[in-house]
Design a protein around this motif. Structure first.
Motif, PDB file in Angstrom:
ATOM      1  N   SER A 116       0.828  -1.209   0.000  1.00  0.00           N
ATOM      2  CA  SER A 116       0.000   0.000   0.000  1.00  0.00           C
ATOM      3  C   SER A 116       0.864   1.261   0.000  1.00  0.00           C
ATOM      4  O   SER A 116       0.572   2.236  -0.716  1.00  0.00           O
ATOM      5  N   GLN A 117       1.951   1.234   0.768  1.00  0.00           N
ATOM      6  CA  GLN A 117       2.849   2.389   0.826  1.00  0.00           C
ATOM      7  C   GLN A 117       3.499   2.641  -0.538  1.00  0.00           C
ATOM      8  O   GLN A 117       3.595   3.785  -0.990  1.00  0.00           O
ATOM      9  N   LYS A 118       3.946   1.582  -1.216  1.00  0.00           N
ATOM     10  CA  LYS A 118       4.566   1.730  -2.540  1.00  0.00           C
ATOM     11  C   LYS A 118       3.566   2.259  -3.563  1.00  0.00           C
ATOM     12  O   LYS A 118       3.899   3.106  -4.392  1.00  0.00           O
ATOM     13  N   ILE A 119       2.337   1.771  -3.500  1.00  0.00           N
ATOM     14  CA  ILE A 119       1.307   2.257  -4.427  1.00  0.00           C
ATOM     15  C   ILE A 119       1.042   3.740  -4.184  1.00  0.00           C
ATOM     16  O   ILE A 119       0.945   4.532  -5.123  1.00  0.00           O
ATOM     17  N   THR A 120       0.976   4.126  -2.918  1.00  0.00           N
ATOM     18  CA  THR A 120       0.750   5.535  -2.575  1.00  0.00           C
ATOM     19  C   THR A 120       1.910   6.410  -3.042  1.00  0.00           C
ATOM     20  O   THR A 120       1.703   7.493  -3.591  1.00  0.00           O
ATOM     21  N   GLU A 121       3.156   5.950  -2.854  1.00  0.00           N
ATOM     22  CA  GLU A 121       4.328   6.713  -3.298  1.00  0.00           C
ATOM     23  C   GLU A 121       4.301   6.937  -4.800  1.00  0.00           C
ATOM     24  O   GLU A 121       4.597   8.024  -5.281  1.00  0.00           O
ATOM     25  N   ASN A 122       3.959   5.907  -5.553  1.00  0.00           N
ATOM     26  CA  ASN A 122       3.940   6.025  -7.011  1.00  0.00           C
ATOM     27  C   ASN A 122       2.713   6.754  -7.528  1.00  0.00           C
ATOM     28  O   ASN A 122       2.704   7.233  -8.654  1.00  0.00           O
ATOM     29  N   ALA A 123       1.659   6.821  -6.711  1.00  0.00           N
ATOM     30  CA  ALA A 123       0.438   7.489  -7.141  1.00  0.00           C
ATOM     31  C   ALA A 123       0.552   9.001  -7.050  1.00  0.00           C
ATOM     32  O   ALA A 123      -0.120   9.725  -7.759  1.00  0.00           O
ATOM     33  N   CYS A 124       1.410   9.489  -6.184  1.00  0.00           N
ATOM     34  CA  CYS A 124       1.547  10.925  -5.985  1.00  0.00           C
ATOM     35  C   CYS A 124       2.733  11.421  -6.808  1.00  0.00           C
ATOM     36  O   CYS A 124       3.880  11.087  -6.532  1.00  0.00           O
ATOM     37  N   PHE A 125       2.417  12.207  -7.817  1.00  0.00           N
ATOM     38  CA  PHE A 125       3.459  12.695  -8.716  1.00  0.00           C
ATOM     39  C   PHE A 125       3.219  14.183  -8.928  1.00  0.00           C
ATOM     40  O   PHE A 125       2.275  14.574  -9.617  1.00  0.00           O
ATOM     41  N   VAL A 126       4.026  15.034  -8.330  1.00  0.00           N
ATOM     42  CA  VAL A 126       3.828  16.479  -8.415  1.00  0.00           C
ATOM     43  C   VAL A 126       4.715  17.035  -9.520  1.00  0.00           C
ATOM     44  O   VAL A 126       5.932  16.880  -9.500  1.00  0.00           O
ATOM     45  N   LEU A 127       4.090  17.670 -10.490  1.00  0.00           N
ATOM     46  CA  LEU A 127       4.809  18.317 -11.585  1.00  0.00           C
ATOM     47  C   LEU A 127       4.262  19.719 -11.765  1.00  0.00           C
ATOM     48  O   LEU A 127       3.048  19.924 -11.747  1.00  0.00           O
ATOM     49  N   GLY A 128       5.158  20.663 -11.964  1.00  0.00           N
ATOM     50  CA  GLY A 128       4.740  22.027 -12.243  1.00  0.00           C
ATOM     51  C   GLY A 128       5.055  22.359 -13.694  1.00  0.00           C
ATOM     52  O   GLY A 128       6.111  22.005 -14.206  1.00  0.00           O
ATOM     53  N   THR A 129       4.142  22.981 -14.372  1.00  0.00           N
ATOM     54  CA  THR A 129       4.354  23.344 -15.768  1.00  0.00           C
ATOM     55  C   THR A 129       3.593  24.619 -16.091  1.00  0.00           C
ATOM     56  O   THR A 129       2.650  24.986 -15.398  1.00  0.00           O
ATOM     57  N   ASN A 130       4.011  25.282 -17.147  1.00  0.00           N
ATOM     58  CA  ASN A 130       3.270  26.461 -17.595  1.00  0.00           C
ATOM     59  C   ASN A 130       2.468  26.155 -18.858  1.00  0.00           C
ATOM     60  O   ASN A 130       1.979  27.041 -19.525  1.00  0.00           O
ATOM     61  N   ILE A 131       2.314  24.884 -19.158  1.00  0.00           N
ATOM     62  CA  ILE A 131       1.523  24.473 -20.320  1.00  0.00           C
ATOM     63  C   ILE A 131       0.041  24.491 -19.927  1.00  0.00           C
ATOM     64  O   ILE A 131      -0.350  23.891 -18.927  1.00  0.00           O
ATOM     65  N   PRO A 132      -0.789  25.175 -20.713  1.00  0.00           N
ATOM     66  CA  PRO A 132      -2.218  25.235 -20.380  1.00  0.00           C
ATOM     67  C   PRO A 132      -2.870  23.852 -20.396  1.00  0.00           C
ATOM     68  O   PRO A 132      -2.497  22.988 -21.186  1.00  0.00           O
ATOM     69  N   THR A 151      -5.548  23.058 -21.565  1.00  0.00           N
ATOM     70  CA  THR A 151      -6.229  22.812 -22.840  1.00  0.00           C
ATOM     71  C   THR A 151      -5.320  22.112 -23.847  1.00  0.00           C
ATOM     72  O   THR A 151      -5.795  21.480 -24.774  1.00  0.00           O
ATOM     73  N   GLU A 152      -3.996  22.226 -23.666  1.00  0.00           N
ATOM     74  CA  GLU A 152      -3.058  21.603 -24.613  1.00  0.00           C
ATOM     75  C   GLU A 152      -2.796  20.139 -24.295  1.00  0.00           C
ATOM     76  O   GLU A 152      -2.745  19.306 -25.189  1.00  0.00           O
ATOM     77  N   TYR A 153      -2.555  19.842 -23.022  1.00  0.00           N
ATOM     78  CA  TYR A 153      -2.230  18.474 -22.613  1.00  0.00           C
ATOM     79  C   TYR A 153      -2.967  18.128 -21.332  1.00  0.00           C
ATOM     80  O   TYR A 153      -3.157  18.971 -20.465  1.00  0.00           O
ATOM     81  N   SER A 154      -3.333  16.865 -21.217  1.00  0.00           N
ATOM     82  CA  SER A 154      -3.952  16.392 -19.977  1.00  0.00           C
ATOM     83  C   SER A 154      -2.859  16.155 -18.939  1.00  0.00           C
ATOM     84  O   SER A 154      -1.669  16.114 -19.258  1.00  0.00           O
ATOM     85  N   ASP A 155      -3.278  15.964 -17.686  1.00  0.00           N
ATOM     86  CA  ASP A 155      -2.310  15.668 -16.627  1.00  0.00           C
ATOM     87  C   ASP A 155      -1.535  14.389 -16.954  1.00  0.00           C
ATOM     88  O   ASP A 155      -0.332  14.303 -16.720  1.00  0.00           O
ATOM     89  N   GLU A 156      -2.234  13.416 -17.485  1.00  0.00           N
ATOM     90  CA  GLU A 156      -1.585  12.141 -17.838  1.00  0.00           C
ATOM     91  C   GLU A 156      -0.554  12.348 -18.954  1.00  0.00           C
ATOM     92  O   GLU A 156       0.538  11.768 -18.927  1.00  0.00           O
ATOM     93  N   ASP A 157      -0.884  13.196 -19.949  1.00  0.00           N
ATOM     94  CA  ASP A 157       0.074  13.502 -21.029  1.00  0.00           C
ATOM     95  C   ASP A 157       1.334  14.157 -20.470  1.00  0.00           C
ATOM     96  O   ASP A 157       2.448  13.804 -20.857  1.00  0.00           O
TER      97      ASP A 157
END
Length: 181
Positions: free
Chosen positions: A16-32, A34-40
């Motif tokens: 459960s801890q490993k799944i939680t660690e991999n599930a949380c992914f913080v990325l900062g971007t200036n791409i709107p 409308t151009e790309y989804s979070d998954e992209d």
């Protein structure tokens, strides 16, 4: 024969801890959004390892980049530009060679003479060590010839595209040269 018996038990807390660690992914971007989804955005970020591998290649000891000392930001920017362009050329040549080999179902022998359809350009560069351009002037004419060409090197050149093939094939010609005294 000896037998080995064993058992295992799943540790649900660690899983459960490993799944939680991999599930949380913080990325900062200036791409709107409308151009790309979070998954992209996440996929684009994770694909950067290909670029990082290229820069790792440029940082190897064989390039002596650690011996350079640049004082001004302009010189640092210039070096970065030259290195980036070098990596671009390297990557394009490697992709072109690999695509052509795959398309024709051909291979290049690796360092231990095993056939490989995905050679690195670093290995190709090593294969091309020992090729020399010989220029001889006879009676006002310049004769050029490549010394050290062999069947493997010619095969590689043919897979790198028409422009590379033209460069290597036009060397075998004669030109009239005027000498200034």
């Amino acid at each position: 024969q000896s037998k080995c018996n064993g058992s295992f038990e799943q540790n649900e807390m660690v899983i459960s801890q490993k799944i939680t660690e991999n599930a949380c992914f913080v990325l900062g971007t200036n791409i709107p959004k409308t151009e790309y989804s979070d998954e992209d955005i996440r996929h684009i970020y994770k694909d950067q390892n290909v670029v990082e591998q290229g820069f790792r290649f440029l940082k190897e000891k064989t390039f002596f980049t650690d011996a350079l000392f640049l004082k001004t930001p302009a010189r640092i920017e210039s070096l970065v530009m030259v290195m980036t362009l070098s990596l671009l050329v390297y990557s394009i040549a490697q992709k072109r060679l690999r695509d052509s080999l795959q398309k024709t179902k051909e291979t290049i022998p690796n360092q231990i003479n095993q056939p490989k359809s995905h050679p690195t350009m670093r290995w190709i560069f090593q294969l091309f060590e020992g090729i020399n351009l010989v220029e001889i002037y006879v009676g006002g004419k310049l004769f050029r010839q490549l010394d050290g060409m062999n069947a493997l090197r010619q095969k590689i050149i043919s897979h790198l595209g028409a422009s590379v093939y033209r460069i290597y094939s036009t060397v075998q010609k004669e030109e009239t040269v005027q000498f200034m005294v």
